[in-house]
Scaffold this active site. Structure first.
Site, PDB file in Angstrom:
ATOM      1  N   LYS A  94       0.808  -1.218   0.000  1.00 51.45           N
ATOM      2  CA  LYS A  94       0.000   0.000   0.000  1.00 51.45           C
ATOM      3  C   LYS A  94       0.847   1.277   0.000  1.00 51.45           C
ATOM      4  O   LYS A  94       0.455   2.295  -0.548  1.00 51.45           O
ATOM      5  CB  LYS A  94      -0.934   0.013   1.218  1.00 51.45           C
ATOM      6  CG  LYS A  94      -1.961  -1.107   1.258  1.00 51.45           C
ATOM      7  CD  LYS A  94      -3.067  -0.872   0.285  1.00 51.45           C
ATOM      8  CE  LYS A  94      -4.294  -1.775   0.413  1.00 51.45           C
ATOM      9  NZ  LYS A  94      -4.167  -3.121   0.928  1.00 51.45           N
ATOM     10  N   GLU A 116     -10.206   5.697   2.726  1.00 49.99           N
ATOM     11  CA  GLU A 116     -11.005   4.610   3.281  1.00 49.99           C
ATOM     12  C   GLU A 116     -10.038   3.484   3.646  1.00 49.99           C
ATOM     13  O   GLU A 116      -8.933   3.410   3.124  1.00 49.99           O
ATOM     14  CB  GLU A 116     -11.998   4.097   2.228  1.00 49.99           C
ATOM     15  CG  GLU A 116     -11.436   3.069   1.234  1.00 49.99           C
ATOM     16  CD  GLU A 116     -10.328   3.586   0.323  1.00 49.99           C
ATOM     17  OE1 GLU A 116     -10.245   4.818   0.120  1.00 49.99           O
ATOM     18  OE2 GLU A 116      -9.518   2.772  -0.165  1.00 49.99           O
ATOM     19  N   SER A 381       1.941  -9.836  -0.859  1.00 52.12           N
ATOM     20  CA  SER A 381       1.519  -8.433  -0.790  1.00 52.12           C
ATOM     21  C   SER A 381       1.717  -7.793   0.584  1.00 52.12           C
ATOM     22  O   SER A 381       1.841  -6.581   0.687  1.00 52.12           O
ATOM     23  CB  SER A 381       0.057  -8.306  -1.212  1.00 52.12           C
ATOM     24  OG  SER A 381      -0.768  -9.170  -0.447  1.00 52.12           O
TER      25      SER A 381
END
Ligand SMILES: *Cc1c(COP(=O)(O)O)cnc(C)c1O
Length: 396
Positions: A94, A116, A381
């Protein structure tokens, strides 16, 4: 949203998917963002600034690690590599997107950020880059997620962000996204919305993919350096689709099999927009969507909070229809088992999201001709620390 205020034309189409299905009030700021993105792409100082932060702040490049004990356990002739996005600052891919977007926000003169979050990983990455840039940060999070991801809520608050609990609807990521968009519409002048995945109206799906494409660029160069050839396949989990598109984009023009893994969930439901949904509009974009016969969005369900989203990025819809990528489902139980197995065999605790990709890798290797010697990359990830509370309940 009221259909009379929707715009359905516009750029950012992926084979008919994508677009800008938004109220008129948002059109100018999407335009502003699109212009800022194109100006930044043409400015070498932007790329230099992002590269410096990616290296010195986030820790890039992330390693491409050969998982020999997994090879031994799953398919001794296979060569299996993990792209270690779990080693990034804040523990997942991210941060790649957040660093890029915060630099854009500063360029646009914005002073306030909204975002969000589902698992809390995007919220933490956003709170982190807001601290770095000295901008105000408001993160919307569903009540269910606030409860199951308490450590990330504490992290965001420590980083100086305001966490707003959303109780509407299913009180998960879909509802948090709607609230963040509502805030943005209301405060659009000084506020930038850092969306966390390759979803939303144009230019977000393209913008986020471009910031995540560093994963695929690195992985391609690393596998060529280590093995002297391209992989046979690349596997990534798909929530909104950003880590998958990040790594896929490095191999799209190559003869490499691309596999996206959605959450097949449990008896309580699933999160397979591509595997079990049909096209519709959600959060400003036309893409595969989990919906009932009346077009009502079906709530998603997955043990992995980061996959718990009923939609998916429009580029994945195009990759599915054009058969350039394959999308499969892995259920909660298989993901939990893969998480435990990879932890014990490799000393790496993968995020439950990433564990879906690992479980699919294992399943596929088990079905393969034992004489085949495939070269596989799985995109790891994120790291699983955030899932510990849930994991200790679920593993014996
Ligand atoms: C958020 C998240 C995902 C899902 O998001 P994508 O946009 O599909 O990548 C997957 N893995 C981890 C670790 C995450 O934090």
């Amino acid at each position: 949203m009221n259909p009379s205020i929707l715009r359905t034309d516009g750029p950012g189409r992926f084979g008919g998917y994508g677009g800008q299905f938004v109220p008129e009030t948002l059109v100018p700021c999407l335009q502003e963002l699109d212009e800022a993105r194109l100006a930044a792409a043409a400015d070498p100082s932007f790329a230099a600034e992002l590269a410096l932060l990616s290296a010195d702040y986030a820790g890039r490049p992330t390693p491409l690690y050969r998982a020999r004990r997994l090879e031994q356990a799953w398919a001794p002739r296979a060569r299996l590599y993990l792209k270690r996005e779990d080693l990034n600052h804040t523990g997942s891919h991210k941060i790649n997107n957040c660093l890029g977007q915060i630099l854009l926000a500063v360029r646009m003169g914005k002073t306030r950020i909204v975002a969000e979050t589902g698992a809390g990983q995007h919220g933490v990455a956003t709170a982190t880059v807001c601290a770095l840039a000295g901008l105000e940060c408001v993160v919307y999070m569903g009540q269910v997620d606030v409860a199951r991801q308490a450590p990330n809520v504490a992290r965001m608050r420590l980083l100086g962000a305001q966490v707003v609990t959303v109780t509407a609807g299913s009180a998960t990521l879909k509802d948090a996204t709607s609230e963040a968009i509502r805030d943005w519409v209301t405060n659009v002048k000084g506020t930038h919305y850092i969306i966390g995945s390759t979803v939303g109206p144009h230019p977000y799906p393209t913008l986020v993919r471009d910031f995540q494409a560093v994963i695929g660029r690195e992985a391609r160069a690393q596998i060529l350096a280590k093995e002297g050839r391209l992989p046979d396949r690349v596997i990534a989990c798909v929530g909104g689709g950003s880590n998958a598109l990040g790594i896929f984009s490095g191999f799209l023009d190559d003869p490499v099999g691309l596999f996206g893994v959605e959450a097949a969930g449990s008896g309580l439901g699933h999160s397979q927009a591509l595997g079990r949904g049909r096209p519709g509009v959600l959060h400003g974009s036309y893409s595969y969507l989990m919906q009932d016969d009346e077009g009502q969005v079906i709530p998603a369900h997955s043990v992995a909070a980061g996959l718990d989203y009923p939609g998916v990025g429009p580029e994945h819809s195009h990759l599915k229809d054009s058969a350039r990528a394959d999308y499969r489902g892995v259920d909660d139980a298989a993901a939990l088992a893969a998480c435990a197995e990879v932890s014990r065999l490799e000393g790496i605790i993968p995020a439950l999201e990433s564990s879906h990709a690992l479980a699919f890798c294992k399943e596929q290797l088990a079905k393969e001709d034992p004489h085949a010697a495939p070269l596989v990359i799985v995109n790891l990830s994120g790291r699983g620390d955030k899932d510990l509370a849930g994991l200790t309940e679920a593993t014996p």
